[in-house]
Write an enzyme that holds these catalytic residues in place. Structure first.
Site, short mmCIF file in Angstrom:
data_model
loop_
_atom_site.label_atom_id
_atom_site.label_comp_id
_atom_site.label_asym_id
_atom_site.label_seq_id
_atom_site.Cartn_x
_atom_site.Cartn_y
_atom_site.Cartn_z
CD GLN A 100 -2.82 1.35 2.33
OE1 GLN A 100 -2.31 1.49 3.44
NE2 GLN A 100 -4.12 1.33 2.14
CE1 TYR A 170 -2.54 8.90 7.10
CE2 TYR A 170 -4.22 7.26 6.61
CZ TYR A 170 -3.31 7.81 7.48
OH TYR A 170 -3.17 7.31 8.74
NE ARG A 320 -10.64 -3.13 13.91
CZ ARG A 320 -11.77 -2.49 14.23
NH1 ARG A 320 -11.89 -1.92 15.42
NH2 ARG A 320 -12.77 -2.40 13.36
CB CYS A 342 -10.55 -9.34 16.60
SG CYS A 342 -10.50 -7.56 16.70
CB CYS A 345 -10.46 -3.54 22.52
SG CYS A 345 -8.83 -4.29 22.23
C1 LIG Z 1 -3.25 -1.31 13.89
C2 LIG Z 1 -3.96 -0.86 12.64
C3 LIG Z 1 -3.21 -0.34 11.59
C4 LIG Z 1 -3.85 0.07 10.42
N1 LIG Z 1 -3.10 0.50 9.38
C5 LIG Z 1 -3.69 0.79 8.19
C6 LIG Z 1 -2.90 1.10 7.05
O1 LIG Z 1 -1.67 1.08 7.07
N2 LIG Z 1 -3.56 1.41 5.90
C7 LIG Z 1 -4.92 1.38 5.82
O2 LIG Z 1 -5.47 1.63 4.74
N3 LIG Z 1 -5.69 1.08 6.87
C8 LIG Z 1 -5.10 0.76 8.06
N4 LIG Z 1 -5.87 0.37 9.11
C9 LIG Z 1 -7.33 0.25 8.92
C10 LIG Z 1 -7.70 -1.17 8.54
O3 LIG Z 1 -7.08 -1.56 7.32
C11 LIG Z 1 -9.23 -1.36 8.34
O4 LIG Z 1 -9.65 -0.51 7.28
C12 LIG Z 1 -10.05 -1.06 9.60
O5 LIG Z 1 -9.38 -1.47 10.77
C13 LIG Z 1 -11.41 -1.77 9.56
O6 LIG Z 1 -11.27 -3.15 9.33
P1 LIG Z 1 -11.33 -4.25 10.51
O7 LIG Z 1 -12.65 -4.08 11.21
O8 LIG Z 1 -11.24 -5.57 9.80
O9 LIG Z 1 -10.20 -3.99 11.42
C14 LIG Z 1 -5.27 -0.05 10.30
C15 LIG Z 1 -6.00 -0.57 11.36
C16 LIG Z 1 -5.36 -0.99 12.51
C17 LIG Z 1 -6.19 -1.59 13.63
S1 SF4 Z 2 -6.01 -5.61 20.54
FE1 SF4 Z 2 -8.25 -5.60 20.41
S2 SF4 Z 2 -8.68 -4.80 18.33
FE2 SF4 Z 2 -6.53 -5.38 18.35
S3 SF4 Z 2 -6.51 -7.47 17.57
FE3 SF4 Z 2 -6.63 -7.61 19.80
S4 SF4 Z 2 -8.81 -7.77 20.28
FE4 SF4 Z 2 -8.62 -7.03 18.16
#
Ligand SMILES: Cc1cc2nc3c(=O)[nH]c(=O)nc-3n(C[C@H](O)[C@H](O)[C@H](O)COP(=O)(O)O)c2cc1C
Ligand code: SF4
Length: 376
Positions: A100, A170, A320, A342, A345
């Site tokens: 990315q 961004y 996550r 997950c 949190c």
């Molecule tokens: C620790 C962390 C780092 C992330 N870094 C990026 C990133 O580098 N680029 C991006 O587009 N989204 C980033 N995100 C957002 C995730 O890609 C995703 O869009 C968002 O967490 C929702 O998806 P999920 O519910 O599966 O976590 C990050 C999320 C987390 C928790």
């Molecule tokens: S710290 Fe929380 S949000 Fe992150 S991976 Fe663990 S349970 Fe999921």
């Protein structure tokens, strides 16, 4: 009817299934942006966990686009061997990986960026830590070129695809949003003008990597902010990219200041709270011809399967759940379809900032508790 565990194709890239690891900053690079051996280990583990496509954490295309500690840079040829170690590890494990590409623009702070952050306009909005400087036309051209150079490196170093970051506030998103783009030149005003930077990045990347290499975008379908990017304008951007030959669009929404509608929503503890960008993704799907991925809150096999099988989305992306359980796709594939462990949190951000790399803090606590109560 498509299913989650069947092969799929994005711009000629064949994937083992329709699950994608959404880009996730790991916070594990050296201070100069060089990827570490620990990161290669993380990507090896993810590939072994069975996800069809891994999208790397965001990589800055120029040092002034750096926003977070431990973020990787793809601005220099010096890191060739370090990136090759990652792509080779993923390929040896049978996986596919995209990088990315990002420039943080005004969302960077001067401490990380090493200079006054650059943005479409010199406005201090809530999502910016400080007042940025307005990009000149020639600086815009330099950043477009940096995206192209970064994509060329990615291809040379074995990445199977590139994704440029047009979401989460961004720089590309800053140009699309009327809140952060107050320009009166060819890059501001109408949505066609606000798309100009995005399209210049796309064409530069395409020109560099060629027509048969997969180029994708993560796009905000809404900023979930008063005055920010709205779904109608995001649809114009998506349609134009699709007509220009983009290979896939991953739909997300929100910025760090979008409150409880930020990109990584907390407390996804029931199926009805999952898939929180599904409607937005379906809106984008309706106006494009390329595959559409959806990200945001997928935790149950049934909800993910429905997004593909019933709603016809190309792929389901997760972040996550794969921090906590990199082996989740293999677990689901092999028949254990209980939900992701997950608990949403967002505790994993903190060790990325403070301890040299993200990990699941809940899992760690559980492990320590078990260790503490285990009889000798
Ligand atoms: C620790 C962390 C780092 C992330 N870094 C990026 C990133 O580098 N680029 C991006 O587009 N989204 C980033 N995100 C957002 C995730 O890609 C995703 O869009 C968002 O967490 C929702 O998806 P999920 O519910 O599966 O976590 C990050 C999320 C987390 C928790
Ligand atoms: S710290 Fe929380 S949000 Fe992150 S991976 Fe663990 S349970 Fe999921």
């Amino acid at each position: 009817m498509a299913t989650l565990f069947e092969t799929s194709t994005i711009g000629g890239m064949v994937l083992a299934n329709r699950l994608v690891r959404s880009a996730t900053w790991e916070g594990m690079s050296d201070p100069d942006g060089r990827p570490t051996a620990r990161m290669a280990g993380l990507y090896d583990t993810l590939a072994r966990g069975g996800v069809g496509l891994i999208i790397s954490g965001f990589a800055y295309v120029r040092p002034d686009g750096k926003q977070l500690p431990g973020k990787m840079g793809i601005h220099t040829d010096d890191f060739a061997d370090d990136y090759r170690r990652i792509t080779e590890a993923v390929h040896a494990a049978g996986g596919k990986i995209a990088v990315q590409l990002v420039h943080a623009g005004g969302q960077a702070g001067s401490q990380m960026a090493g200079t006054t952050p650059l943005a479409p306009s010199a406005v201090k909005v809530d999502q910016f830590p400080e007042q940025p400087a307005e990009l000149t036309t020639s600086q815009i051209g330099d950043i477009v070129a940096a995206f192209g150079d970064a994509a060329g490196r990615a291809k040379d170093w074995g990445f199977d695809a590139v994704q440029f970051h047009g979401a989460h506030g961004y720089l590309i998103n800053q140009f699309l949003s009327p809140l952060t783009n107050r320009r009166s030149d060819a890059y501001g005003g109408s949505i066609e003008n606000r798309c100009r930077f995005l399209l210049e990045v796309y064409w530069k990347v395409r020109e560099t990597v060629g027509g048969d290499y997969p180029v994708m975008i993560k796009l905000n379908a809404s900023d979930n902010l008063d005055g920010g990017l709205m779904p109608e304008d995001a649809a114009v951007a998506a349609r134009t990219l699709s007509q220009s030959g983009i290979d896939a669009i991953e739909v997300s929404a929100g910025t760090p200041v979008s409150g409880n509608r930020n990109p990584s929503r907390p407390k996804i503890d029931a199926p009805e709270k999952e898939a929180y960008h599904l409607e937005l993704a379906l809106g984008i799907k309706a106006v494009v011809d390329c595959p559409v991925m959806v990200v945001g809150g997928f935790r149950s096999y049934a909800v993910a399967e429905e997004a593909v099988a019933r709603h016809g989305l190309g792929h389901v992306a997760m972040s996550r759940p794969l921090i906590r359980e990199p082996g989740l796709p293999a677990r689901w594939r092999d028949g254990d379809r209980s939900p992701a462990r997950c608990i949403s949190c967002n505790g994993c951000f903190k060790p990325g900032r403070e301890e040299g790399g993200i990990y699941c803090v809940v899992e760690k606590k559980e492990r320590e508790k078990k260790g503490a109560t285990r009889p000798d």
